[in-house]
Design a protein around this motif. Structure first.
Motif, PDB file in Angstrom:
ATOM      1  N   GLU A 114     -22.478   9.887   5.577  1.00 36.56           N
ATOM      2  CA  GLU A 114     -21.735  11.063   6.110  1.00 36.56           C
ATOM      3  C   GLU A 114     -20.189  10.647   6.491  1.00 36.56           C
ATOM      4  O   GLU A 114     -19.306  11.351   5.957  1.00 36.56           O
ATOM      5  N   ILE A 115     -20.057   9.636   7.067  1.00 35.89           N
ATOM      6  CA  ILE A 115     -18.638   9.186   7.361  1.00 35.89           C
ATOM      7  C   ILE A 115     -17.886   8.769   6.128  1.00 35.89           C
ATOM      8  O   ILE A 115     -16.937   9.167   5.688  1.00 35.89           O
ATOM      9  N   LEU A 116     -18.430   7.900   5.279  1.00 34.41           N
ATOM     10  CA  LEU A 116     -17.794   7.413   4.323  1.00 34.41           C
ATOM     11  C   LEU A 116     -17.662   8.251   3.051  1.00 34.41           C
ATOM     12  O   LEU A 116     -16.851   8.196   2.246  1.00 34.41           O
ATOM     13  N   ALA A 117     -18.426   9.318   3.003  1.00 32.97           N
ATOM     14  CA  ALA A 117     -18.347  10.358   1.918  1.00 32.97           C
ATOM     15  C   ALA A 117     -17.481  11.451   2.269  1.00 32.97           C
ATOM     16  O   ALA A 117     -16.613  12.012   1.191  1.00 32.97           O
ATOM     17  N   SER A 118     -17.092  11.395   3.501  1.00 29.55           N
ATOM     18  CA  SER A 118     -16.345  12.864   4.017  1.00 29.55           C
ATOM     19  C   SER A 118     -15.032  12.491   4.610  1.00 29.55           C
ATOM     20  O   SER A 118     -14.232  13.218   4.422  1.00 29.55           O
ATOM     21  N   ASN A 122      -7.014   7.337   3.818  1.00 28.23           N
ATOM     22  CA  ASN A 122      -6.313   6.749   4.922  1.00 28.23           C
ATOM     23  C   ASN A 122      -7.036   6.705   6.127  1.00 28.23           C
ATOM     24  O   ASN A 122      -6.944   5.546   6.948  1.00 28.23           O
ATOM     25  N   GLU A 123      -7.927   7.567   6.436  1.00 25.17           N
ATOM     26  CA  GLU A 123      -9.055   7.515   7.491  1.00 25.17           C
ATOM     27  C   GLU A 123      -9.917   6.290   7.419  1.00 25.17           C
ATOM     28  O   GLU A 123     -10.073   5.516   8.265  1.00 25.17           O
ATOM     29  N   VAL A 124     -10.369   5.937   6.085  1.00 22.14           N
ATOM     30  CA  VAL A 124     -11.333   4.788   6.051  1.00 22.14           C
ATOM     31  C   VAL A 124     -10.555   3.626   6.202  1.00 22.14           C
ATOM     32  O   VAL A 124     -10.936   2.589   6.697  1.00 22.14           O
ATOM     33  N   ASN A 125      -9.293   3.591   5.602  1.00 20.49           N
ATOM     34  CA  ASN A 125      -8.472   2.304   5.945  1.00 20.49           C
ATOM     35  C   ASN A 125      -8.446   2.106   7.419  1.00 20.49           C
ATOM     36  O   ASN A 125      -8.439   1.104   7.793  1.00 20.49           O
ATOM     37  N   GLN A 126      -8.026   3.138   8.279  1.00 19.64           N
ATOM     38  CA  GLN A 126      -7.896   2.891   9.622  1.00 19.64           C
ATOM     39  C   GLN A 126      -9.140   2.635  10.258  1.00 19.64           C
ATOM     40  O   GLN A 126      -9.199   1.791  11.195  1.00 19.64           O
ATOM     41  N   ILE A 127     -10.284   3.070   9.756  1.00 20.57           N
ATOM     42  CA  ILE A 127     -11.632   2.777  10.292  1.00 20.57           C
ATOM     43  C   ILE A 127     -11.921   1.343  10.266  1.00 20.57           C
ATOM     44  O   ILE A 127     -12.465   0.518  11.077  1.00 20.57           O
ATOM     45  N   ARG A 152     -25.775   0.100  -2.000  1.00 26.91           N
ATOM     46  CA  ARG A 152     -24.493  -0.459  -1.659  1.00 26.91           C
ATOM     47  C   ARG A 152     -23.433  -0.762  -2.417  1.00 26.91           C
ATOM     48  O   ARG A 152     -22.265  -0.864  -1.994  1.00 26.91           O
ATOM     49  N   ARG A 153     -23.374  -0.874  -3.966  1.00 27.67           N
ATOM     50  CA  ARG A 153     -22.465  -0.661  -4.807  1.00 27.67           C
ATOM     51  C   ARG A 153     -21.543   0.790  -4.588  1.00 27.67           C
ATOM     52  O   ARG A 153     -20.317   0.502  -4.404  1.00 27.67           O
ATOM     53  N   MET A 154     -22.228   1.816  -4.226  1.00 28.08           N
ATOM     54  CA  MET A 154     -21.329   2.980  -4.168  1.00 28.08           C
ATOM     55  C   MET A 154     -20.548   2.903  -2.712  1.00 28.08           C
ATOM     56  O   MET A 154     -19.488   3.298  -2.556  1.00 28.08           O
ATOM     57  N   LEU A 155     -21.383   2.278  -1.608  1.00 30.85           N
ATOM     58  CA  LEU A 155     -20.647   2.282  -0.466  1.00 30.85           C
ATOM     59  C   LEU A 155     -19.524   1.424  -0.289  1.00 30.85           C
ATOM     60  O   LEU A 155     -18.318   1.553   0.115  1.00 30.85           O
ATOM     61  N   VAL A 156     -19.434   0.287  -1.301  1.00 27.01           N
ATOM     62  CA  VAL A 156     -18.740  -0.714  -1.441  1.00 27.01           C
ATOM     63  C   VAL A 156     -17.233  -0.056  -2.094  1.00 27.01           C
ATOM     64  O   VAL A 156     -16.052  -0.063  -1.566  1.00 27.01           O
ATOM     65  N   VAL A 157     -17.399   1.017  -2.915  1.00 24.06           N
ATOM     66  CA  VAL A 157     -16.547   1.777  -3.921  1.00 24.06           C
ATOM     67  C   VAL A 157     -15.744   2.727  -2.617  1.00 24.06           C
ATOM     68  O   VAL A 157     -14.796   2.789  -3.000  1.00 24.06           O
ATOM     69  N   LEU A 158     -16.681   3.398  -1.895  1.00 31.55           N
ATOM     70  CA  LEU A 158     -16.024   4.187  -0.956  1.00 31.55           C
ATOM     71  C   LEU A 158     -15.161   3.583  -0.049  1.00 31.55           C
ATOM     72  O   LEU A 158     -14.295   3.986   0.529  1.00 31.55           O
ATOM     73  N   LEU A 159     -15.758   2.451   0.437  1.00 29.53           N
ATOM     74  CA  LEU A 159     -14.912   1.479   1.329  1.00 29.53           C
ATOM     75  C   LEU A 159     -13.675   0.984   0.925  1.00 29.53           C
ATOM     76  O   LEU A 159     -12.500   0.799   1.765  1.00 29.53           O
ATOM     77  N   LEU A 238     -25.157  12.541  -3.809  1.00 25.83           N
ATOM     78  CA  LEU A 238     -24.991  14.042  -3.486  1.00 25.83           C
ATOM     79  C   LEU A 238     -23.997  14.545  -2.625  1.00 25.83           C
ATOM     80  O   LEU A 238     -23.079  15.573  -2.692  1.00 25.83           O
ATOM     81  N   ALA A 239     -24.045  13.508  -1.660  1.00 25.04           N
ATOM     82  CA  ALA A 239     -22.935  13.842  -0.536  1.00 25.04           C
ATOM     83  C   ALA A 239     -21.447  13.675  -1.164  1.00 25.04           C
ATOM     84  O   ALA A 239     -20.543  14.645  -0.518  1.00 25.04           O
TER      85      ALA A 239
END
Length: 321
Positions: A114-118, A122-127, A152-159, A238-239
């Motif tokens: 929920e958090i990483l997809a939305s 700049n918010e992800v970098n602050q997080i 995990r691969r997808m989350l790393v890309v989003l991060l 999907l998110a």
């Protein structure tokens, strides 16, 4: 982009704001016998998060106590969780939600998704930097240590928070073709293509790709993801697609799912109502009405009770009956 700057929150900064006066109202609501929950919820839902931080500072100066600690000792249950969430600065709230989802018993993948997809890049970098500051841990390491495989691969890309800006006209056609070749046209699925394209293109670009994809395949991209992937990878893809189509629509659906059927996912309900109250709650309400033939207000009303319900309805801001 303009769409990122345009805010449609239900909670706004209060005009005649006076932090000391508000601190006194809260102090009176808690001291003596019994607690005036109504005074607390009416005040806090009518102040912006930045103002709540000023109230917290004034309270400490006037009474030498931490306002959040005092609220916790006076309140309980879901209502307490909601009030504490309202008192937490937005990026800190995301950091705490992520930390709890990783460090609790088992991993709450739904919160990570929920958090990483939305959130905006700049918010992800602050997080990431606040997470490091608060916990002296690297968020990416914590996430990768707790998840596996393509999820995990997808989350790393989003991060990485390095989503491209704007629309690359020359790539729309080839992106759509690549997604088709990686899924529907292939025996097995090349998840890597889905991860690269959905994780790195701008939302505006992805919307164009989805239109093109439908033209050449006859399917909505969501249908193909459901057929070609499974488990947590499917959930995160999907998110991301839903957020690309429109973040308010994604949250309207999440709120609906948190309340439909028996039982309520109160943590999710609190998380979304609090974190979107100053961002796009009006848009979420409009999407909710459009999709579910009832209003968010009515749904919350039927699904919650007491002070908790009262505070949620104030964050919702109105009924679109």
């Amino acid at each position: 982009t303009a769409e990122d700057l345009w805010k449609s929150g239900t909670v706004k900064a209060h005009g005649g704001f006076n932090a000391k006066n508000d601190a006194e109202v809260l102090y009176k609501a808690m001291k003596g016998l019994g607690t005036d929950e109504d005074a607390i919820l009416q005040l806090l839902t009518a102040r912006s998060n930045a103002q709540r931080q000023e109230i917290k500072a004034a309270y400490k100066t006037l009474h030498g106590n931490d306002l959040v600690d005092d609220l916790k000792s006076e309140l309980g249950g879901k209502f307490e969780s909601l009030i504490v969430a309202l008192m937490t600065p937005p990026i800190m709230y995301d950091v705490t939600s992520l930390r709890d989802s990783i460090k609790g018993a088992g991993t709450d993948e739904k919160v990570l998704i929920e958090i990483l997809a939305s959130r905006l890049p700049n918010e992800v970098n602050q997080i990431k930097s606040l997470y490091k500051q608060e916990h002296n841990d690297d968020l990416e390491e914590d996430v990768t240590g707790d998840t596996g495989g393509n999820f995990r691969r997808m989350l790393v890309v989003l991060l990485q928070a390095s989503r491209q800006q704007g629309i690359q006209e020359d790539l729309i056609q080839s992106d759509a073709q690549a997604l088709l070749a990686a899924g529907e046209q292939k025996y097995g699925t090349d998840e890597g293509q889905f991860i690269t394209i959905l994780g790195n293109r701008s939302n505006a670009h992805l919307r164009r790709v989805f239109d093109e994809y439908r033209k050449i395949s006859g399917y909505e991209i969501e249908e193909s993801i459901q057929r070609e992937t499974s488990g947590t990878l499917q959930e995160v893809l999907l998110a991301v697609v839903k957020c690309a189509r429109g973040v308010p629509g994604y949250f309207a659906e999440s709120l609906y799912n948190a309340m439909k059927g028996s039982g309520t996912d109160d943590q999710k309900l609190i998380r979304i109502m609090v974190s979107r109250s100053e961002v796009d709650m009006m848009d979420i309400r409009a999407e909710f009405r459009k999709r579910f033939a009832t209003s968010l207000h009515k749904t919350i009303q039927g699904d919650t009770s007491g002070d908790y319900r009262k505070a949620l309805l104030l964050l919702c801001g109105g009924d679109d009956a």
